[in-house]
Design an enzyme around this catalytic site. Sequence first.
Site, short mmCIF file in Angstrom:
data_model
loop_
_atom_site.label_atom_id
_atom_site.label_comp_id
_atom_site.label_asym_id
_atom_site.label_seq_id
_atom_site.Cartn_x
_atom_site.Cartn_y
_atom_site.Cartn_z
N LYS A 143 -39.32 39.64 24.18
CA LYS A 143 -38.83 38.93 23.01
C LYS A 143 -39.40 37.52 22.99
O LYS A 143 -39.71 37.02 24.08
CB LYS A 143 -37.30 38.90 22.95
CG LYS A 143 -36.54 38.59 24.24
CD LYS A 143 -36.80 37.36 25.04
CE LYS A 143 -36.63 36.00 24.48
NZ LYS A 143 -36.95 34.92 25.46
N TYR A 163 -31.25 35.39 21.09
CA TYR A 163 -30.12 36.11 21.72
C TYR A 163 -28.86 35.99 20.86
O TYR A 163 -28.05 36.91 20.81
CB TYR A 163 -29.83 35.55 23.12
CG TYR A 163 -30.85 35.96 24.16
CD1 TYR A 163 -30.82 37.24 24.71
CD2 TYR A 163 -31.82 35.08 24.59
CE1 TYR A 163 -31.75 37.62 25.66
CE2 TYR A 163 -32.75 35.45 25.54
CZ TYR A 163 -32.72 36.73 26.08
OH TYR A 163 -33.65 37.10 27.01
P1 NAD Z 1 -44.80 32.47 32.25
O1 NAD Z 1 -45.49 31.25 31.79
O2 NAD Z 1 -44.09 32.43 33.56
O3 NAD Z 1 -45.82 33.69 32.29
C1 NAD Z 1 -46.78 33.92 31.28
C2 NAD Z 1 -47.95 34.67 31.88
O4 NAD Z 1 -48.95 34.80 30.87
C3 NAD Z 1 -48.61 33.94 33.06
O5 NAD Z 1 -48.94 34.87 34.06
C4 NAD Z 1 -49.88 33.37 32.45
O6 NAD Z 1 -50.93 33.24 33.40
C5 NAD Z 1 -50.21 34.41 31.40
N1 NAD Z 1 -51.08 33.91 30.34
C6 NAD Z 1 -52.16 34.57 29.86
N2 NAD Z 1 -52.76 33.85 28.91
C7 NAD Z 1 -52.06 32.71 28.79
C8 NAD Z 1 -52.23 31.55 27.98
N3 NAD Z 1 -53.20 31.45 27.07
N4 NAD Z 1 -51.33 30.55 28.14
C9 NAD Z 1 -50.31 30.64 29.00
N5 NAD Z 1 -50.11 31.73 29.80
C10 NAD Z 1 -50.99 32.74 29.69
O7 NAD Z 1 -43.80 32.87 31.08
P2 NAD Z 1 -42.55 33.84 31.19
O8 NAD Z 1 -41.33 33.04 31.38
O9 NAD Z 1 -42.83 34.91 32.16
O10 NAD Z 1 -42.49 34.44 29.70
C11 NAD Z 1 -43.33 35.48 29.27
C12 NAD Z 1 -42.66 36.25 28.12
O11 NAD Z 1 -41.46 36.82 28.61
C13 NAD Z 1 -42.27 35.39 26.92
O12 NAD Z 1 -42.48 36.11 25.74
C14 NAD Z 1 -40.79 35.14 27.11
O13 NAD Z 1 -40.08 34.94 25.90
C15 NAD Z 1 -40.36 36.42 27.78
N6 NAD Z 1 -39.19 36.24 28.65
C16 NAD Z 1 -38.14 37.09 28.50
C17 NAD Z 1 -37.04 36.96 29.28
C18 NAD Z 1 -35.89 37.94 29.14
O14 NAD Z 1 -34.85 37.72 29.76
N7 NAD Z 1 -36.05 39.03 28.40
C19 NAD Z 1 -36.95 35.94 30.22
C20 NAD Z 1 -38.04 35.08 30.38
C21 NAD Z 1 -39.15 35.24 29.58
#
Ligand code: NAD
Length: 368
Positions: free
Chosen positions: A135, A220
């Site tokens: 999401k 949410y």
């Molecule tokens: P994060 O920054 O920790 O991870 C993002 C990943 O994408 C990294 O591995 C990064 O290297 C990669 N990536 C590839 N291309 C990129 C770019 N151009 N710029 C930045 N990163 C790039 O983020 P996250 O917290 O893991 O979030 C990722 C997704 O998961 C988002 O859509 C977020 O909304 C979702 N999320 C959902 C929940 C949930 O509870 N459902 C919780 C946290 C995050």
Amino acid sequence: MNSRRDFLRQVGGSALTLSLATTTFSEQAYALPADGKQLGVALVGLGSYADRVATAMKDCKLAKLIGGVTGTPTKIDTWSTKFGLDKANFYSYQNFEQLKNNPAIDAVYITLPNSMHHEYVIRAAKMGKHVICEKPMSVTVKEAEEMIAACKKANVKLYIGYRLHFEPYTRELIRLRKSGELGKILHVNTYDGFKIGDPKQWRLKKALAGGGAMMDVGIYCINGARYATGEEPIWVSAEETKTDPVKFKEVDETITWQMGFPSGAIASCVTTYNFNNLERLYVIGEKGYVELSPAFGYGPIKGRTHQGAMSWDTTKMHQTWQMDGLADCILNGKPDPNMTGEEGLKDMKVIEAVYKSIAAGGKKISLV
Ligand code: NAD
């Protein structure tokens, strides 16, 4: 479905648990299909949430983590060691399409920054793999529609990572509403937010995040108000406050909004990137109420109803419930939960209407 007695035995329900449990809850009885096949999953974007999903999947029965897609080659070493994965099952964003020929991977799970979901969901669908996407499913309604169409065309499932639909307290709230035990739903009061750190992160860049607190955690509240009422909002009105126009130059900081539902119920909502301890879903009906607080984070979720404290199993990670639940749908043909692409699209339509209302000075925007 197991009986209530089975469920309580399964979680080791003590006398105390029994006396606190105000209502029934049935855990889905997950069973592997006759051929013993598990759902093989590859995570796309090995960031912090992917790590959480991978950790949770260690306890899955029906879903199995097989590999991943990353732009950082060193992660292949760390991930294969940490999660016991074969290095041959890792891909880069450039050779992503080679994953098509890997029969061990049935589904890909997109955990990339928001604006990348659209491209990778469509690329995955074209390979004939089922898709789970985090999401918000996209950053615009148009993109969400294109993602749904691509998955339909490819005849693959599209699920959005709304993990709470498999979480026991949330399921119990939904059961109470559906059973009529709360009576006619009159009001929902819901908020979700936190104080965001690093000003350089992608969540504060519009090109990657699509929006701020609203897209990230306000979603949410929208999803929550929809499952708390069982209705779709017919109007929204919203206002934004910005205390730090430098940090929040590109995305929203704090939004307060209201949503009206066909029955006359109103949801009053807040989301923010500017302060902590904001996480609640309070649903008030003519005959009773449910309050979950915390309601949306990784838990443990806590709650109470008009009858007293709720007490359910919080030993499993949400993502363990989620991944086994989705695997059960794909492998065993169980009915889809309210986590489909169409459900994600409904939330995106509300988000767009919220932004439209803010741009129009808080004007009521119709959703019908
Ligand atoms: P994060 O920054 O920790 O991870 C993002 C990943 O994408 C990294 O591995 C990064 O290297 C990669 N990536 C590839 N291309 C990129 C770019 N151009 N710029 C930045 N990163 C790039 O983020 P996250 O917290 O893991 O979030 C990722 C997704 O998961 C988002 O859509 C977020 O909304 C979702 N999320 C959902 C929940 C949930 O509870 N459902 C919780 C946290 C995050």
